[in-house]
Design an enzyme around this catalytic site. Sequence first.
Site, short mmCIF file in Angstrom:
data_model
loop_
_atom_site.label_atom_id
_atom_site.label_comp_id
_atom_site.label_asym_id
_atom_site.label_seq_id
_atom_site.Cartn_x
_atom_site.Cartn_y
_atom_site.Cartn_z
N ILE A 165 19.39 25.49 -9.37
CA ILE A 165 18.62 24.32 -9.80
C ILE A 165 18.11 23.55 -8.60
CG2 ILE A 165 18.70 22.14 -11.05
CD1 ILE A 165 20.80 23.40 -12.88
N ASP A 184 24.34 21.83 1.71
CA ASP A 184 25.15 22.73 0.89
C ASP A 184 26.30 23.23 1.76
OD1 ASP A 184 24.30 24.64 -1.87
OD2 ASP A 184 26.07 25.13 -0.68
N GLU A 272 32.77 12.38 -22.24
CA GLU A 272 31.62 12.43 -23.14
C GLU A 272 32.11 12.57 -24.57
OE1 GLU A 272 29.05 15.57 -21.85
OE2 GLU A 272 28.73 14.68 -19.86
N HIS A 295 23.64 14.09 -21.67
CA HIS A 295 23.87 15.48 -21.25
C HIS A 295 22.82 16.42 -21.83
CE1 HIS A 295 27.29 18.35 -19.85
NE2 HIS A 295 26.10 18.85 -19.58
N ILE A 296 21.56 16.10 -21.55
CA ILE A 296 20.44 16.88 -22.11
C ILE A 296 19.63 17.59 -21.04
CG2 ILE A 296 20.20 15.47 -24.20
CD1 ILE A 296 17.80 14.08 -22.71
N GLY A 297 20.18 17.70 -19.82
CA GLY A 297 19.42 18.31 -18.73
C GLY A 297 18.84 19.66 -19.09
N GLY A 298 19.62 20.49 -19.77
CA GLY A 298 19.14 21.82 -20.16
C GLY A 298 18.76 21.93 -21.61
#
Length: 412
Positions: A165, A184, A272, A295-298
Site C-alpha cells: 500500500i 521502512d 472497534e 475501518h473502511i480503507g479497503g
Amino acid sequence: MAEKKTTSYPKEKINILFLENISDKAVNHFKESGYSNVKKLGGALSEEELIKAVKDVHLLGIRSKTQITENVLKAATKLQAIGCFCIGVNQVDLKSARKHGVAVFNAPYSNTRSVAELVMGASVMLIRKIVDKNKAAHEGTWMKDAKGSYELRGKTLGIIGYGNIGSQVSVLAEAFGMKVIFYDVVTKLPLGNAVAKKTLKDVVSQADVITLHVPETAQTKNLINKSVLKHFKKGAILLNYARGEVVDLDALAKALEDGTVGGAGIDVYPWEPEKNGDTFTTPLQNLSNVILTPHIGGSTEEAQQNIGEDVSNKLFQYLEMGGTTGSHTVPSLSLPPQEGTHRILHIHNNVPGVLSEINTQLSNHKINILSQYLKTNDEIGYVVLDVDKKLSAQAFQLLKEVKETIKVRMLY
C-alpha cells in the site's frame, strides 16, 4: 461455468461457511464448481457461536472481525482451510492452525488501490480544512476562507511502511506533484523519485503529511506516541489507515488540541465495535480537522470482489489440487495434476525421519509412488503423494499410522 474437477469425495458433502458478508464472487465460485453446501452469513460470530457452527465445516471464510481461537480450531475437526477475505491474518491463531494442519490464506494485495485512493482523498480534505468548512456549512455558517488551506502540490508526503500500500500511495502522491520520503525497517527499492530515510524521526520531522502503512506487531504498538509527535513538523497531518494499535490516540488528541498536529485521518482503532450500529468512542471525536472513518480503507465494491476472487481461488486450489501457494501455515506448494493416480495429502510435525517412514511403509507394501512433493517450515511438513489408484486406499491407511501425522486427506 468453471471447469469441474474429478474428486474422490462427493462435493455435496463438503460444507463451506462464509461469514461477515463475504463477496458473492466467492460463493458463486464454489457453487458453479459443484459445491452445493455453501452458507453465507452477514456478520461475525462470537467464539461460542463459532464453536457450534464449525463442527462439520470443511472450508471457512472470514474477514477481520471473526476471531479464530484455539478453542474454535479444536471444535472444527473437519476443517481443511480458512480463507481470510482481507489483507491480514492476525485474527487467526496461526500457531494453533499449524498444529491442527489447517491451511490459512488471505488476500494481501487485493485492496491496496482502495486504501491508497482514500489516503490521497483524505490528504486533500485535511490540507484544505474541508472537514471544518463542511461542518460549518451544515450548521448554516459560511466559512469562505483561504487561510490555512494549501495544495498538495509541492508538499512532502512521509510514508511509514513502504510495502504494497505504501508504495502505491507513493506513486499516486507523485502524480499530485508531491515530494515523497519514506521509512521502512526493511530496505525497499524506491518507486519514481521517492527517497528512503534512515529513521522514523527523519520522516516525521520533514513531512507535511505522514501516512502509516505498517503491520500490527509488538514493535509497532504505539509507534506514533507522545515523544514521536514532538518531532512532527508543526501543523503536519497524520493519517492512519493501517492498524489501530499503531497510534497512541490520547497523545494524538493532545497534539491536535495544542496545534502540533494540524489534522488527522483515522480509519482504525485499538478497539472497534463488533457490528454496525454499536456505540463507538474515541478520544478524537469532536476535534477540529479530523476525519474519522469506520475501518473502511479497503471497503469498496471493487476491492471486495477482488478479494473474493483471490481468496476463493486459493481455497479452491487447496481443496481440489492440494496447492498451498499463499498459505501462512502449511508450507507452500504449487502442484501440477497427475493423470491416472490418486493424490494423498499428508501434514505432519516437522521432525527427522517422517519422510523416510512414509517411503518405507509404502515400499514394504509394494505401493508405487508415481510422484512426490515435500515442503517444510519450522513446525510442520507437507507431503503430496500421487500413487497407484488400485492401492491408494491401502496407502491412505498406512499414512494415517505414520508417527507425527497431523492430518491425511485423499484428494482424488
